[in-house]
Design a protein around this motif. Structure first.
Motif, PDB file in Angstrom:
ATOM      1  N   TYR A 105       0.850  -1.190   0.000  1.00 29.44           N
ATOM      2  CA  TYR A 105       0.000   0.000   0.000  1.00 29.44           C
ATOM      3  C   TYR A 105       0.879   1.232   0.000  1.00 29.44           C
ATOM      4  O   TYR A 105       1.951   1.236   0.602  1.00 29.44           O
ATOM      5  CB  TYR A 105      -0.874   0.048   1.263  1.00 29.44           C
ATOM      6  CG  TYR A 105      -2.026  -0.917   1.260  1.00 29.44           C
ATOM      7  CD1 TYR A 105      -3.293  -0.505   0.897  1.00 29.44           C
ATOM      8  CD2 TYR A 105      -1.841  -2.237   1.641  1.00 29.44           C
ATOM      9  CE1 TYR A 105      -4.357  -1.388   0.903  1.00 29.44           C
ATOM     10  CE2 TYR A 105      -2.894  -3.131   1.652  1.00 29.44           C
ATOM     11  CZ  TYR A 105      -4.156  -2.697   1.284  1.00 29.44           C
ATOM     12  OH  TYR A 105      -5.207  -3.565   1.288  1.00 29.44           O
ATOM     13  N   GLU A 131      -4.358   0.585  -7.558  1.00 30.81           N
ATOM     14  CA  GLU A 131      -5.790   0.874  -7.535  1.00 30.81           C
ATOM     15  C   GLU A 131      -6.089   1.722  -6.301  1.00 30.81           C
ATOM     16  O   GLU A 131      -5.527   1.500  -5.228  1.00 30.81           O
ATOM     17  CB  GLU A 131      -6.619  -0.403  -7.519  1.00 30.81           C
ATOM     18  CG  GLU A 131      -6.427  -1.275  -6.290  1.00 30.81           C
ATOM     19  CD  GLU A 131      -7.335  -2.486  -6.301  1.00 30.81           C
ATOM     20  OE1 GLU A 131      -8.557  -2.332  -6.344  1.00 30.81           O
ATOM     21  OE2 GLU A 131      -6.771  -3.606  -6.267  1.00 30.81           O
ATOM     22  N   ILE A 133      -7.817   2.893  -3.139  1.00 29.09           N
ATOM     23  CA  ILE A 133      -8.550   2.210  -2.076  1.00 29.09           C
ATOM     24  C   ILE A 133      -9.416   3.199  -1.304  1.00 29.09           C
ATOM     25  O   ILE A 133     -10.572   2.922  -1.011  1.00 29.09           O
ATOM     26  CB  ILE A 133      -7.580   1.493  -1.103  1.00 29.09           C
ATOM     27  CG1 ILE A 133      -6.764   0.450  -1.845  1.00 29.09           C
ATOM     28  CG2 ILE A 133      -8.329   0.874   0.064  1.00 29.09           C
ATOM     29  CD1 ILE A 133      -7.580  -0.649  -2.480  1.00 29.09           C
ATOM     30  N   TYR A 149      -3.540   3.895  -1.917  1.00 23.27           N
ATOM     31  CA  TYR A 149      -3.547   3.034  -3.097  1.00 23.27           C
ATOM     32  C   TYR A 149      -2.943   1.674  -2.730  1.00 23.27           C
ATOM     33  O   TYR A 149      -2.100   1.577  -1.840  1.00 23.27           O
ATOM     34  CB  TYR A 149      -2.701   3.654  -4.211  1.00 23.27           C
ATOM     35  CG  TYR A 149      -3.362   4.831  -4.884  1.00 23.27           C
ATOM     36  CD1 TYR A 149      -4.027   4.672  -6.099  1.00 23.27           C
ATOM     37  CD2 TYR A 149      -3.334   6.080  -4.312  1.00 23.27           C
ATOM     38  CE1 TYR A 149      -4.639   5.738  -6.716  1.00 23.27           C
ATOM     39  CE2 TYR A 149      -3.943   7.160  -4.906  1.00 23.27           C
ATOM     40  CZ  TYR A 149      -4.597   6.980  -6.114  1.00 23.27           C
ATOM     41  OH  TYR A 149      -5.219   8.033  -6.722  1.00 23.27           O
ATOM     42  N   LYS A 150      -3.370   0.671  -3.481  1.00 22.53           N
ATOM     43  CA  LYS A 150      -2.862  -0.688  -3.294  1.00 22.53           C
ATOM     44  C   LYS A 150      -2.247  -1.157  -4.618  1.00 22.53           C
ATOM     45  O   LYS A 150      -2.816  -0.908  -5.684  1.00 22.53           O
ATOM     46  CB  LYS A 150      -4.036  -1.602  -2.913  1.00 22.53           C
ATOM     47  CG  LYS A 150      -3.710  -3.050  -2.757  1.00 22.53           C
ATOM     48  CD  LYS A 150      -4.980  -3.809  -2.412  1.00 22.53           C
ATOM     49  CE  LYS A 150      -4.761  -5.288  -2.524  1.00 22.53           C
ATOM     50  NZ  LYS A 150      -6.016  -6.017  -2.299  1.00 22.53           N
TER      51      LYS A 150
END
Length: 152
Positions: A105, A131, A133, A149-150
């Motif tokens: 992350y 992506e 989050i 974001y992940k």
């Protein structure tokens, strides 16, 4: 501070109350109560929440995940976070997370007019590797909003 301003308005309006009809005094009293409630609510909101939700960022990352942060003070609440300042620092951290078989992350804040930040933002936001989050909204300036974001 906000409540003091409200009390000044109330005291200023109270001087002209004596010559008004009951319904006018009730309307002014209601409006002044609403204004004071708003000022009190804002004061309490600042007092209890702070300008940025650093604790929320730390809590949004699942236990055991590898967390990196840029332009953030989230390390106050997450001692295991890796604080980065350069886009070039991302690749070794991603490789380490993959080697340790951990989910990666990244969180960041403070969209400033900094070329290095713009480079990192383009990679994270528009690169397709990550992506979104969560967005943890801050108060006032956009620099207090955090983005999580992940890695896909």
């Amino acid at each position: 501070m906000h409540v003091l301003t409200g009390w000044c308005v109330v005291l200023g309006a109270a001087g002209s109350f004596g010559n008004r009809h009951l319904w006018q005094r009730a309307a002014v009293g209601f409006l002044l109560t609403m204004v004071l409630t708003g000022w009190l609510w804002m004061g309490l909101r600042y007092h209890h929440l702070g300008k940025e939700d650093l604790r929320g960022v730390a809590q949004a990352v699942p236990a055991g995940a590898f967390h990196a942060a840029a332009y953030s003070d989230v390390d106050i609440y997450d001692r295991g976070v890796a604080i980065i300042e350069q886009t070039s620092e991302l690749d070794p951290l991603i490789a380490r997370a993959r080697q340790e078989n951990r989910v990666f992350y990244i969180s960041f804040s403070r969209k400033i007019a900094d070329p290095e930040f713009e480079k990192m933002f383009k990679r994270i936001e528009r690169g397709g590797e990550f992506e979104k989050i969560a967005i943890l909204w801050g108060q006032e300036e956009g620099q207090f909003t955090h983005y999580l974001y992940k890695l896909r």
